[in-house]
Design a protein around this motif. Structure first.
Motif, PDB file in Angstrom:
ATOM      1  N   PRO A   1       0.835  -1.208   0.000  1.00 13.72           N
ATOM      2  CA  PRO A   1       0.000   0.000   0.000  1.00 13.72           C
ATOM      3  C   PRO A   1       0.865   1.251   0.000  1.00 13.72           C
ATOM      4  O   PRO A   1       1.825   1.358   0.753  1.00 13.72           O
ATOM      5  CB  PRO A   1      -0.802  -0.133   1.300  1.00 13.72           C
ATOM      6  N   VAL A   2       0.531   2.179  -0.874  1.00 17.71           N
ATOM      7  CA  VAL A   2       1.226   3.468  -0.897  1.00 17.71           C
ATOM      8  C   VAL A   2       0.343   4.571  -0.328  1.00 17.71           C
ATOM      9  O   VAL A   2       0.834   5.662  -0.007  1.00 17.71           O
ATOM     10  CB  VAL A   2       1.660   3.831  -2.331  1.00 17.71           C
ATOM     11  N   TYR A   3      -0.950   4.295  -0.196  1.00 15.60           N
ATOM     12  CA  TYR A   3      -1.870   5.254   0.415  1.00 15.60           C
ATOM     13  C   TYR A   3      -3.089   4.474   0.877  1.00 15.60           C
ATOM     14  O   TYR A   3      -3.727   3.779   0.090  1.00 15.60           O
ATOM     15  CB  TYR A   3      -2.271   6.330  -0.600  1.00 15.60           C
ATOM     16  N   GLU A   4      -3.437   4.596   2.149  1.00 14.70           N
ATOM     17  CA  GLU A   4      -4.574   3.880   2.708  1.00 14.70           C
ATOM     18  C   GLU A   4      -5.390   4.820   3.586  1.00 14.70           C
ATOM     19  O   GLU A   4      -4.902   5.335   4.585  1.00 14.70           O
ATOM     20  CB  GLU A   4      -4.122   2.672   3.536  1.00 14.70           C
ATOM     21  N   ARG A   5      -6.625   5.053   3.170  1.00 17.30           N
ATOM     22  CA  ARG A   5      -7.600   5.808   3.943  1.00 17.30           C
ATOM     23  C   ARG A   5      -8.952   5.133   3.775  1.00 17.30           C
ATOM     24  O   ARG A   5      -9.126   4.258   2.935  1.00 17.30           O
ATOM     25  CB  ARG A   5      -7.670   7.265   3.481  1.00 17.30           C
ATOM     26  N   ASP A   6      -9.923   5.562   4.566  1.00 13.90           N
ATOM     27  CA  ASP A   6     -11.242   4.966   4.468  1.00 13.90           C
ATOM     28  C   ASP A   6     -11.852   5.172   3.082  1.00 13.90           C
ATOM     29  O   ASP A   6     -12.581   4.316   2.579  1.00 13.90           O
ATOM     30  CB  ASP A   6     -12.175   5.558   5.532  1.00 13.90           C
ATOM     31  N   PHE A   7     -11.542   6.321   2.453  1.00 13.45           N
ATOM     32  CA  PHE A   7     -12.173   6.638   1.183  1.00 13.45           C
ATOM     33  C   PHE A   7     -11.312   6.290  -0.026  1.00 13.45           C
ATOM     34  O   PHE A   7     -11.780   6.338  -1.155  1.00 13.45           O
ATOM     35  CB  PHE A   7     -12.536   8.125   1.139  1.00 13.45           C
TER      36      PHE A   7
END
Length: 501
Positions: free
Chosen positions: A298-304
């Motif tokens: 993962p390089v970016y993980e957010r809820d959205f």
């Protein structure tokens, strides 16, 4: 006179029907007899009920015969639900009927309900025969009866047959949204991407249309629900009973207990498998058996929003037509915003034998052998592709675009661009829609990718749709093929239904 008697019987039956179905008075006032313009001289009735309420309908006179509640059946762009929890809602229900001149009729009611995270569509049928002189109304409930058990039939086979019979009353049942901790959908597969899209990439079940469904199953399960953190499972089949496609993926983060490894503690390892099971002992499968071992960070993980870089090791096993193994490596970026937005872009490098890209596309069951051969990558060829999908699942609206090209000896060739729009629930004046734009780039034209998108040369437009505008209903099938000079060739198939009182 006989036609007047028949109409009186049909009207009487529709009045009885309103006692059992949630139709408003406005719907019954707008109900009318529909004449199907075909050679068999059948008469059909089609209406779409509105929700019962004390308020006046939101649709103006002459609008589509269905009303969607603005408060109870909406989804936000990130795929989350906004309806009031645990309050049931109905929307886009559809009532279809058909009657023949001898008084035989059949009525199909297709309600659409939502209760919290649960939504389902049913397909309930009533058939019978009505006569006026003398008056008689006979209802046939035999389709609702439990099938009889045959002699020497084992219980497991009988139970399966009963489940299949009553399962035909269900168009779809869905819990949650894709990429939730628990997501389950029973029904026709729509816009399925398995993992990073190595084996299944924006797959739609095109074998059935709007008025039909299929007992497909799609499950996504977060391992935390079973006490297994940082792991999960997904299973997909287009038919529980007679599958032509079955796929699954398991994944885990084996280094999550070692936070000192920094980025690599989030390394995700997945194993995927796709195949086309045989329909009988003597039948050959529709497709090849495929395996993917994927590694993603993962390089970016957010809820959205979630973004991952990945590497896939791909293997295709031999089949009847091609006895040779095929293998390839695949690298790229993929991501999603819950179920609303899914995309992936990749580079595929064949390493051994015969490897076919996008093998399990939506048309794999009807694809000709020469079309399948075009998917084969020669050794030394690099394959670039990208897929983007927008899924408005609550509204039954799915949009997708797929682009690809091959690079051989520093020369790009075999460009392709395909865009799809699919509506699988009543939406404004459209009851259903399957629209596809396909742009091909033959080597002889020498067109560049973006240059070619500005022309209609070598373009295929195809559409099947049902449109309802009172007092008319149109079933339209249209195909337009533009050659290298942008000269079109059309094929059109239409069915018009006219309302009369």
């Amino acid at each position: 006179m006989q036609r007047m008697h028949y109409r009186a019987c049909l009207l009487f039956f529709l009045v009885l029907l309103t006692v059992f179905l949630p139709l408003s008075a406005e719907d019954m006032d707008s109900s009318s007899e529909q004449v199907q313009l075909t050679d068999n001289s059948t008469v059909s009735e089609e209406t779409s009920p509105q929700q019962q309420s004390g308020e006046s309908p939101s649709n103006p006179e002459g609008s589509l015969e269905s009303d969607t509640s603005p408060d109870l059946d909406q989804s936000s762009p990130d795929g989350t639900l906004t309806e009031t929890p645990y309050l049931p809602s109905t929307s886009d229900s559809l009532l279809e009927g058909m009657a023949s001149s001898d008084g035989s009729f059949s009525i199909a009611y297709k309600p659409d309900f939502s209760i919290g995270n649960l939504s389902f569509q049913l397909d309930l049928k009533i058939q019978g025969k009505a006569t006026f002189d003398p008056f008689d109304l006979m209802l046939d409930f035999s389709p609702w009866e439990m099938p009889e058990r045959e002699e020497d039939e084992i219980f497991e086979n009988y139970a399966l047959r009963v489940a299949k019979h009553y399962g035909s009353f269900i168009r779809s049942i869905q819990w949650g949204q894709r990429y939730d901790s628990l997501y389950i959908r029973y029904g026709k597969l729509m816009g399925i991407t398995l993992g990073d899209g190595a084996l299944l990439n924006s797959y739609f079940d095109y074998s059935v249309g709007y008025r039909e469904s299929q007992p497909g199953l799609d499950i996504m399960l977060d391992g935390n629900l079973l006490g297994i953190p940082n792991a999960g499972f997904e299973f997909v089949t287009n038919d529980l009973y007679e599958p032509t496609l079955r796929a699954w993926r398991i994944y885990a983060r084996p280094l999550y207990e070692y936070p000192q490894l920094s980025l690599f503690s989030d390394l995700e390892v997945g194993l995927s498998h796709a195949s086309s099971p045989r329909q009988g002992e003597d039948d050959e499968p529709f497709g090849r058996e495929m395996i993917s071992l994927d590694f993603s960070l993962p390089v970016y993980e957010r809820d959205f929003l979630n973004l991952h870089v990945f590497t896939d090791v791909l293997l295709q096993l031999p089949d009847v037509q091609n006895k040779q193994f095929g293998s390839a490596l695949r690298y790229g970026l993929w991501g999603h915003t819950r179920s609303f937005f899914v995309f992936n872009t990749s580079l595929t490098i064949p390493t051994f034998g015969s490897y076919y890209t996008n093998y399990y596309s939506s048309d794999f069951e009807t694809r000709e052998s020469d079309e399948t051969e075009k998917l084969r990558l020669e050794l030394g060829t690099l394959h670039f592709d990208g897929t983007l999908g927008l899924n408005f699942t609550r509204q039954g609206l799915y949009l997708s675009a797929h682009m690809e090209s091959n690079l051989t000896d520093n020369d790009f060739h075999d460009y392709s661009f395909i865009a799809n729009a699919r509506i699988d629930k009543p939406f404004m004046y459209i009851v259903s829609l399957d629209l596809q734009y396909e742009k091909l780039y033959p080597t002889s034209t020498g067109e560049g990718f973006f240059e070619g998108l500005k022309t209609l040369r070598n373009v295929v437009l195809s559409s099947t749709t049902v449109i309802k505008v009172k007092p008319y209903s149109f079933d339209i099938g249209l195909r337009a093929h533009f050659d290298e000079n942008a000269e079109p060739t059309y094929s059109l198939d239409t069915l018009v239904k006219i309302s009369i009182l």
